[in-house]
Design a protein around this motif. Structure first.
Motif, PDB file in Angstrom:
ATOM      1  N   ARG A 127       0.839  -1.215   0.000  1.00  0.00           N
ATOM      2  CA  ARG A 127       0.000   0.000   0.000  1.00  0.00           C
ATOM      3  C   ARG A 127       0.865   1.253   0.000  1.00  0.00           C
ATOM      4  NH1 ARG A 127      -3.660  -2.855   3.387  1.00  0.00           N
ATOM      5  NH2 ARG A 127      -2.573  -2.071   5.218  1.00  0.00           N
ATOM      6  N   GLU A 128       1.929   1.236   0.816  1.00  0.00           N
ATOM      7  CA  GLU A 128       2.811   2.398   0.875  1.00  0.00           C
ATOM      8  C   GLU A 128       3.489   2.634  -0.473  1.00  0.00           C
ATOM      9  OE1 GLU A 128       5.413   1.490   4.145  1.00  0.00           O
ATOM     10  OE2 GLU A 128       3.921   2.086   5.638  1.00  0.00           O
ATOM     11  N   MET A 129       3.922   1.564  -1.107  1.00  0.00           N
ATOM     12  CA  MET A 129       4.567   1.695  -2.419  1.00  0.00           C
ATOM     13  C   MET A 129       3.569   2.205  -3.456  1.00  0.00           C
ATOM     14  SD  MET A 129       7.822   0.916  -2.456  1.00  0.00           S
ATOM     15  CE  MET A 129       8.209   0.379  -4.108  1.00  0.00           C
ATOM     16  N   ASN A 130       2.343   1.787  -3.354  1.00  0.00           N
ATOM     17  CA  ASN A 130       1.319   2.198  -4.306  1.00  0.00           C
ATOM     18  C   ASN A 130       1.043   3.697  -4.207  1.00  0.00           C
ATOM     19  OD1 ASN A 130      -0.519   1.716  -6.387  1.00  0.00           O
ATOM     20  ND2 ASN A 130      -2.202   1.448  -4.945  1.00  0.00           N
ATOM     21  N   ARG A 131       1.186   4.257  -3.016  1.00  0.00           N
ATOM     22  CA  ARG A 131       0.937   5.681  -2.807  1.00  0.00           C
ATOM     23  C   ARG A 131       2.136   6.550  -3.188  1.00  0.00           C
ATOM     24  NH1 ARG A 131      -0.810   4.506   3.010  1.00  0.00           N
ATOM     25  NH2 ARG A 131      -2.735   3.398   2.660  1.00  0.00           N
ATOM     26  N   MET A 132       3.266   5.936  -3.402  1.00  0.00           N
ATOM     27  CA  MET A 132       4.510   6.666  -3.630  1.00  0.00           C
ATOM     28  C   MET A 132       4.525   7.345  -5.005  1.00  0.00           C
ATOM     29  SD  MET A 132       8.257   5.041  -3.115  1.00  0.00           S
ATOM     30  CE  MET A 132       7.958   4.826  -1.379  1.00  0.00           C
ATOM     31  N   GLU A 133       5.190   8.487  -5.061  1.00  0.00           N
ATOM     32  CA  GLU A 133       5.376   9.194  -6.329  1.00  0.00           C
ATOM     33  C   GLU A 133       6.270   8.356  -7.245  1.00  0.00           C
ATOM     34  OE1 GLU A 133       4.023  12.150  -7.185  1.00  0.00           O
ATOM     35  OE2 GLU A 133       2.956  12.200  -5.269  1.00  0.00           O
ATOM     36  N   LYS A 134       6.014   8.423  -8.543  1.00  0.00           N
ATOM     37  CA  LYS A 134       6.770   7.625  -9.506  1.00  0.00           C
ATOM     38  C   LYS A 134       8.271   7.877  -9.455  1.00  0.00           C
ATOM     39  CE  LYS A 134       3.306   6.606 -12.940  1.00  0.00           C
ATOM     40  NZ  LYS A 134       2.989   6.518 -14.335  1.00  0.00           N
ATOM     41  N   GLU A 135       8.656   9.100  -9.190  1.00  0.00           N
ATOM     42  CA  GLU A 135      10.086   9.418  -9.192  1.00  0.00           C
ATOM     43  C   GLU A 135      10.847   8.687  -8.084  1.00  0.00           C
ATOM     44  OE1 GLU A 135      10.449  13.686  -7.129  1.00  0.00           O
ATOM     45  OE2 GLU A 135       8.857  13.549  -8.647  1.00  0.00           O
ATOM     46  N   TYR A 136      10.168   8.330  -6.997  1.00  0.00           N
ATOM     47  CA  TYR A 136      10.804   7.606  -5.906  1.00  0.00           C
ATOM     48  C   TYR A 136      10.534   6.109  -5.989  1.00  0.00           C
ATOM     49  CZ  TYR A 136      10.930  12.315  -4.027  1.00  0.00           C
ATOM     50  OH  TYR A 136      11.132  13.647  -3.859  1.00  0.00           O
ATOM     51  N   PHE A 137       9.485   5.757  -6.682  1.00  0.00           N
ATOM     52  CA  PHE A 137       9.036   4.369  -6.726  1.00  0.00           C
ATOM     53  C   PHE A 137      10.106   3.427  -7.273  1.00  0.00           C
ATOM     54  CE2 PHE A 137       7.260   0.758  -8.946  1.00  0.00           C
ATOM     55  CZ  PHE A 137       6.447   0.196  -7.982  1.00  0.00           C
ATOM     56  N   ASP A 138      10.680   3.755  -8.422  1.00  0.00           N
ATOM     57  CA  ASP A 138      11.614   2.837  -9.081  1.00  0.00           C
ATOM     58  C   ASP A 138      12.774   2.447  -8.180  1.00  0.00           C
ATOM     59  OD1 ASP A 138       9.953   3.113 -11.234  1.00  0.00           O
ATOM     60  OD2 ASP A 138      11.448   4.008 -12.559  1.00  0.00           O
ATOM     61  N   LYS A 139      13.379   3.429  -7.560  1.00  0.00           N
ATOM     62  CA  LYS A 139      14.558   3.161  -6.730  1.00  0.00           C
ATOM     63  C   LYS A 139      14.191   2.283  -5.533  1.00  0.00           C
ATOM     64  CE  LYS A 139      18.442   5.467  -4.528  1.00  0.00           C
ATOM     65  NZ  LYS A 139      19.105   6.732  -4.289  1.00  0.00           N
ATOM     66  N   LEU A 140      13.120   2.619  -4.843  1.00  0.00           N
ATOM     67  CA  LEU A 140      12.721   1.832  -3.677  1.00  0.00           C
ATOM     68  C   LEU A 140      12.237   0.440  -4.093  1.00  0.00           C
ATOM     69  CD1 LEU A 140      12.498   1.738  -0.655  1.00  0.00           C
ATOM     70  CD2 LEU A 140      10.198   2.679  -0.834  1.00  0.00           C
ATOM     71  N   TYR A 141      11.504   0.363  -5.178  1.00  0.00           N
ATOM     72  CA  TYR A 141      11.040  -0.925  -5.686  1.00  0.00           C
ATOM     73  C   TYR A 141      12.220  -1.857  -5.942  1.00  0.00           C
ATOM     74  CZ  TYR A 141       9.650  -4.357  -9.187  1.00  0.00           C
ATOM     75  OH  TYR A 141       9.476  -5.530  -9.891  1.00  0.00           O
ATOM     76  N   LEU A 142      13.226  -1.359  -6.654  1.00  0.00           N
ATOM     77  CA  LEU A 142      14.379  -2.200  -6.973  1.00  0.00           C
ATOM     78  C   LEU A 142      15.152  -2.590  -5.720  1.00  0.00           C
ATOM     79  CD1 LEU A 142      15.510  -0.505 -10.275  1.00  0.00           C
ATOM     80  CD2 LEU A 142      14.506  -2.777 -10.006  1.00  0.00           C
ATOM     81  N   LYS A 143      15.234  -1.695  -4.763  1.00  0.00           N
ATOM     82  CA  LYS A 143      15.906  -2.023  -3.506  1.00  0.00           C
ATOM     83  C   LYS A 143      15.181  -3.153  -2.784  1.00  0.00           C
ATOM     84  CE  LYS A 143      17.218  -0.181   0.944  1.00  0.00           C
ATOM     85  NZ  LYS A 143      16.745   0.659   1.995  1.00  0.00           N
ATOM     86  N   MET A 144      13.861  -3.044  -2.693  1.00  0.00           N
ATOM     87  CA  MET A 144      13.073  -4.055  -1.996  1.00  0.00           C
ATOM     88  C   MET A 144      13.105  -5.393  -2.732  1.00  0.00           C
ATOM     89  SD  MET A 144       9.913  -1.713  -0.795  1.00  0.00           S
ATOM     90  CE  MET A 144       9.412  -2.357   0.772  1.00  0.00           C
ATOM     91  N   VAL A 145      13.001  -5.335  -4.048  1.00  0.00           N
ATOM     92  CA  VAL A 145      13.027  -6.562  -4.846  1.00  0.00           C
ATOM     93  C   VAL A 145      14.374  -7.252  -4.706  1.00  0.00           C
ATOM     94  CG1 VAL A 145      13.060  -7.401  -7.229  1.00  0.00           C
ATOM     95  CG2 VAL A 145      11.213  -5.938  -6.466  1.00  0.00           C
ATOM     96  N   LEU A 146      15.436  -6.478  -4.718  1.00  0.00           N
ATOM     97  CA  LEU A 146      16.776  -7.032  -4.577  1.00  0.00           C
ATOM     98  C   LEU A 146      16.921  -7.750  -3.233  1.00  0.00           C
ATOM     99  CD1 LEU A 146      19.483  -7.252  -6.002  1.00  0.00           C
ATOM    100  CD2 LEU A 146      20.150  -5.110  -4.937  1.00  0.00           C
ATOM    101  N   GLU A 147      16.470  -7.122  -2.172  1.00  0.00           N
ATOM    102  CA  GLU A 147      16.508  -7.758  -0.847  1.00  0.00           C
ATOM    103  C   GLU A 147      15.688  -9.037  -0.833  1.00  0.00           C
ATOM    104  OE1 GLU A 147      15.155  -4.894   2.024  1.00  0.00           O
ATOM    105  OE2 GLU A 147      16.786  -3.509   1.576  1.00  0.00           O
ATOM    106  N   ASP A 148      14.493  -8.979  -1.407  1.00  0.00           N
ATOM    107  CA  ASP A 148      13.620 -10.144  -1.420  1.00  0.00           C
ATOM    108  C   ASP A 148      14.204 -11.284  -2.246  1.00  0.00           C
ATOM    109  OD1 ASP A 148      11.825  -8.878   0.225  1.00  0.00           O
ATOM    110  OD2 ASP A 148      10.389  -8.399  -1.351  1.00  0.00           O
ATOM    111  N   TYR A 149      14.784 -10.961  -3.405  1.00  0.00           N
ATOM    112  CA  TYR A 149      15.359 -12.023  -4.229  1.00  0.00           C
ATOM    113  C   TYR A 149      16.517 -12.702  -3.528  1.00  0.00           C
ATOM    114  CZ  TYR A 149      12.573 -11.686  -8.433  1.00  0.00           C
ATOM    115  OH  TYR A 149      11.532 -11.749  -9.334  1.00  0.00           O
ATOM    116  N   ARG A 150      17.323 -11.942  -2.808  1.00  0.00           N
ATOM    117  CA  ARG A 150      18.430 -12.563  -2.062  1.00  0.00           C
ATOM    118  C   ARG A 150      17.893 -13.582  -1.056  1.00  0.00           C
ATOM    119  NH1 ARG A 150      21.596  -6.966  -1.425  1.00  0.00           N
ATOM    120  NH2 ARG A 150      22.787  -7.066  -3.351  1.00  0.00           N
TER     121      ARG A 150
END
Length: 193
Positions: A127-150
């Motif tokens: 939900r928090e990611m969905n509310r985020m502005e696009k300019e910040y979304f990509d960086k945080l999304y990739l950070k979270m995905v990277l942590e999760d994939y590890r």
């Protein structure tokens, strides 16, 4: 203090004994209660209850991981600021959806019901990611995905050595998919530092 410790140990022993009872048993009032049948959880030829519990835990973690990563992918596809992030999310969504069917088949063969709802913590993150502005979304999304994939890659690497052949074959089959997606996440995250 000793009395509380003794009481806790007795309660734990009672729970363990309760878990070792046959799956279907009739209570005093004639009602039937059902417990997890560890002989069905275990693979043929495996007699250890611990193996069955490990299998059930892996399947639960794996299904939640797939659901979460699929949701992350959907969100990235819809909300990603860059075409690369949207395509990465779409790919994750599509690839991980194909992992879900064999996982559900293994669970069904073992008589397990897997969770179909994400934990509240993950729902809040989405939900928090969905509310985020696009300019910040990509960086945080990739950070979270990277942590999760590890974490997910480590989970599947451990499952490759499972004594349960269904689980180990499943992990061997889909570990390369996760590793590929993980490498892509590493590659993309370097661009957004």
């Amino acid at each position: 203090m000793k009395k509380n410790t003794l009481l806790a140990m007795m309660l734990l022993a009672a729970v363990i004994l309760q878990c070792c009872q046959p799956a279907d048993r009739t209570g005093a009032a004639g009602d039937t209660t059902t417990a997890v049948d560890h002989t069905r959880i275990n693979s043929p030829g495996s007699a250890a209850i611990g193996d069955g519990i490990q299998t059930a835990m892996f399947l639960e973690k794996a299904v939640l991981m797939i659901k979460l990563e699929t949701e992350w992918g959907r969100l990235a596809r819809e909300k990603g600021g860059s075409l690369r992030v949207r395509n990465f999310g779409k790919g994750a969504e599509e690839e991980l959806t194909t992992v879900k069917m064999p996982l559900n088949a293994i669970a069904a063969a073992k008589g397990l019901k897997l969770p179909d709802v994400l934990p509240v913590k993950e729902q809040v993150r989405l939900r928090e990611m969905n509310r985020m502005e696009k300019e910040y979304f990509d960086k945080l999304y990739l950070k979270m995905v990277l942590e999760d994939y590890r974490k997910n890659i480590e989970l599947f690497k451990g499952a490759v050595n499972s004594p349960d052949t269904m689980v180990s074959n499943f992990a061997r089959r889909f570990l390369p998919v996760l590793e590929k997606r993980g490498l892509q996440a590493v590659h993309f995250s370097k661009r957004y530092r």
